[in-house]
Write a protein that holds these residues in place. Sequence first.
Motif, PDB file in Angstrom:
ATOM      1  N   TYR A  12       4.353   5.779   8.119  1.00  0.00           N
ATOM      2  CA  TYR A  12       3.849   5.248   6.665  1.00  0.00           C
ATOM      3  C   TYR A  12       2.426   5.179   6.586  1.00  0.00           C
ATOM      4  O   TYR A  12       1.879   4.084   5.876  1.00  0.00           O
ATOM      5  CB  TYR A  12       4.966   4.609   5.722  1.00  0.00           C
ATOM      6  CG  TYR A  12       5.663   5.088   5.640  1.00  0.00           C
ATOM      7  CD1 TYR A  12       5.933   6.357   4.943  1.00  0.00           C
ATOM      8  CD2 TYR A  12       7.166   4.423   5.744  1.00  0.00           C
ATOM      9  CE1 TYR A  12       7.254   7.099   4.024  1.00  0.00           C
ATOM     10  CE2 TYR A  12       7.889   5.061   5.994  1.00  0.00           C
ATOM     11  CZ  TYR A  12       8.523   6.341   5.203  1.00  0.00           C
ATOM     12  OH  TYR A  12       9.551   6.616   4.478  1.00  0.00           O
ATOM     13  N   THR A  13       1.401   5.230   7.836  1.00  0.00           N
ATOM     14  CA  THR A  13       0.097   4.524   7.766  1.00  0.00           C
ATOM     15  C   THR A  13      -0.780   5.282   7.269  1.00  0.00           C
ATOM     16  O   THR A  13      -1.422   4.455   6.016  1.00  0.00           O
ATOM     17  CB  THR A  13       0.239   4.174   9.184  1.00  0.00           C
ATOM     18  OG1 THR A  13       0.927   3.067  10.367  1.00  0.00           O
ATOM     19  CG2 THR A  13      -1.552   3.792   9.668  1.00  0.00           C
ATOM     20  N   ALA A  14      -0.479   6.638   7.587  1.00  0.00           N
ATOM     21  CA  ALA A  14      -1.597   7.226   6.296  1.00  0.00           C
ATOM     22  C   ALA A  14      -1.522   6.926   5.140  1.00  0.00           C
ATOM     23  O   ALA A  14      -2.217   7.350   4.072  1.00  0.00           O
ATOM     24  CB  ALA A  14      -1.578   8.910   6.426  1.00  0.00           C
ATOM     25  N   PRO A  15      -0.704   6.733   4.373  1.00  0.00           N
ATOM     26  CA  PRO A  15      -0.451   6.956   2.829  1.00  0.00           C
ATOM     27  C   PRO A  15      -0.549   5.056   2.229  1.00  0.00           C
ATOM     28  O   PRO A  15      -1.401   5.554   1.341  1.00  0.00           O
ATOM     29  CB  PRO A  15       1.261   7.429   2.569  1.00  0.00           C
ATOM     30  CG  PRO A  15       1.847   7.149   3.662  1.00  0.00           C
ATOM     31  CD  PRO A  15       1.050   7.994   4.669  1.00  0.00           C
ATOM     32  N   ALA A  16      -0.359   4.376   3.403  1.00  0.00           N
ATOM     33  CA  ALA A  16      -0.373   3.041   3.110  1.00  0.00           C
ATOM     34  C   ALA A  16      -2.217   2.489   3.270  1.00  0.00           C
ATOM     35  O   ALA A  16      -2.690   1.648   2.097  1.00  0.00           O
ATOM     36  CB  ALA A  16       0.605   2.491   3.688  1.00  0.00           C
ATOM     37  N   ALA A  19       0.538  -9.738  -0.696  1.00  0.00           N
ATOM     38  CA  ALA A  19       2.056  -9.167  -0.902  1.00  0.00           C
ATOM     39  C   ALA A  19       3.323  -9.816  -0.367  1.00  0.00           C
ATOM     40  O   ALA A  19       4.269  -9.552  -1.222  1.00  0.00           O
ATOM     41  CB  ALA A  19       2.257  -8.412   0.895  1.00  0.00           C
ATOM     42  N   ALA A  20       2.553 -11.664  -0.895  1.00  0.00           N
ATOM     43  CA  ALA A  20       4.542 -12.118  -0.915  1.00  0.00           C
ATOM     44  C   ALA A  20       4.369 -11.827  -2.271  1.00  0.00           C
ATOM     45  O   ALA A  20       5.297 -12.077  -2.696  1.00  0.00           O
ATOM     46  CB  ALA A  20       3.870 -13.455  -0.757  1.00  0.00           C
ATOM     47  N   ALA A  21       3.481 -12.045  -3.375  1.00  0.00           N
ATOM     48  CA  ALA A  21       3.279 -11.824  -4.960  1.00  0.00           C
ATOM     49  C   ALA A  21       4.245 -10.537  -5.363  1.00  0.00           C
ATOM     50  O   ALA A  21       4.987 -10.236  -6.371  1.00  0.00           O
ATOM     51  CB  ALA A  21       1.950 -11.787  -5.910  1.00  0.00           C
ATOM     52  N   VAL A  64       9.087   4.388  -0.698  1.00  0.00           N
ATOM     53  CA  VAL A  64       7.991   3.626  -1.670  1.00  0.00           C
ATOM     54  C   VAL A  64       8.071   1.902  -0.852  1.00  0.00           C
ATOM     55  O   VAL A  64       6.825   1.859  -0.959  1.00  0.00           O
ATOM     56  CB  VAL A  64       8.273   3.844  -2.686  1.00  0.00           C
ATOM     57  CG1 VAL A  64       7.535   3.027  -3.895  1.00  0.00           C
ATOM     58  CG2 VAL A  64       8.468   4.411  -2.808  1.00  0.00           C
ATOM     59  N   ALA A  65       9.099   1.219  -0.784  1.00  0.00           N
ATOM     60  CA  ALA A  65       8.968   0.375   0.088  1.00  0.00           C
ATOM     61  C   ALA A  65       8.501  -0.052   1.076  1.00  0.00           C
ATOM     62  O   ALA A  65       7.736  -1.379   1.472  1.00  0.00           O
ATOM     63  CB  ALA A  65      10.631  -0.103   0.340  1.00  0.00           C
ATOM     64  N   ALA A  66       8.395   1.021   2.394  1.00  0.00           N
ATOM     65  CA  ALA A  66       7.575   0.880   3.282  1.00  0.00           C
ATOM     66  C   ALA A  66       6.141   0.732   3.152  1.00  0.00           C
ATOM     67  O   ALA A  66       5.188   0.095   3.475  1.00  0.00           O
ATOM     68  CB  ALA A  66       8.215   1.900   4.421  1.00  0.00           C
ATOM     69  N   THR A  67       5.961   1.855   2.155  1.00  0.00           N
ATOM     70  CA  THR A  67       4.394   2.346   2.173  1.00  0.00           C
ATOM     71  C   THR A  67       3.730   0.995   1.284  1.00  0.00           C
ATOM     72  O   THR A  67       2.326   0.894   1.407  1.00  0.00           O
ATOM     73  CB  THR A  67       4.257   3.306   1.067  1.00  0.00           C
ATOM     74  OG1 THR A  67       4.427   4.556   2.129  1.00  0.00           O
ATOM     75  CG2 THR A  67       2.841   3.806   0.551  1.00  0.00           C
ATOM     76  N   LEU A  68       4.872   0.716   0.007  1.00  0.00           N
ATOM     77  CA  LEU A  68       3.715  -0.186  -0.930  1.00  0.00           C
ATOM     78  C   LEU A  68       3.764  -2.290   0.583  1.00  0.00           C
ATOM     79  O   LEU A  68       3.147  -2.182   0.607  1.00  0.00           O
ATOM     80  CB  LEU A  68       4.695  -1.196  -2.010  1.00  0.00           C
ATOM     81  CG  LEU A  68       4.572  -2.279  -2.966  1.00  0.00           C
ATOM     82  CD1 LEU A  68       3.044  -2.208  -2.726  1.00  0.00           C
ATOM     83  CD2 LEU A  68       5.321  -2.035  -3.314  1.00  0.00           C
TER      84      LEU A  68
END
Length: 156
Positions: free
Chosen positions: A7-11, A52-54, A70-74
Amino acid sequence: MSVVRRYTAPAGVLATLGVVGTAALVAIAAYLLGFSVGHSLLLGAVISSTDAAAVFSTLRGSRIHLKRRVAATLELESGANDPMAVILTTVLTAQLAQGYNSFSMDIVGIILLQVVVGIGTGWGMGLAARYLLAKIRLPAGGLYAVLMLGFALLAF
């Protein structure tokens, strides 16, 4: 580690374009409220990074369950968007300090140069650290953490 690689590229795209897009939207709103172009861009850059925490606190509080992808990318994006916000803020502050109060293509070039040099330096330092850690035998196991901290500070 495989989740990070996958998920590095999409993130990374989301972190970079998301920060730039958010900064642009805030800058447009600030300009419409009467700020100068330079100050509008700086305001957008300063508040463009998400915390990220928020993000995860809000998601947990609303009981929204995201798909794993989605969770990993976010999660990766939330941790990776700060460098772009720092670059934008630094470059725009320098431009304002030099008396430039408008957007120019020089800003884009400076930002691209910062990103390329940052990625190259980080990659190079990572390879050097990996090589040296494989070759060096330290007398105490706790010194490896100190050495890695030294590499991180040197890369920074």
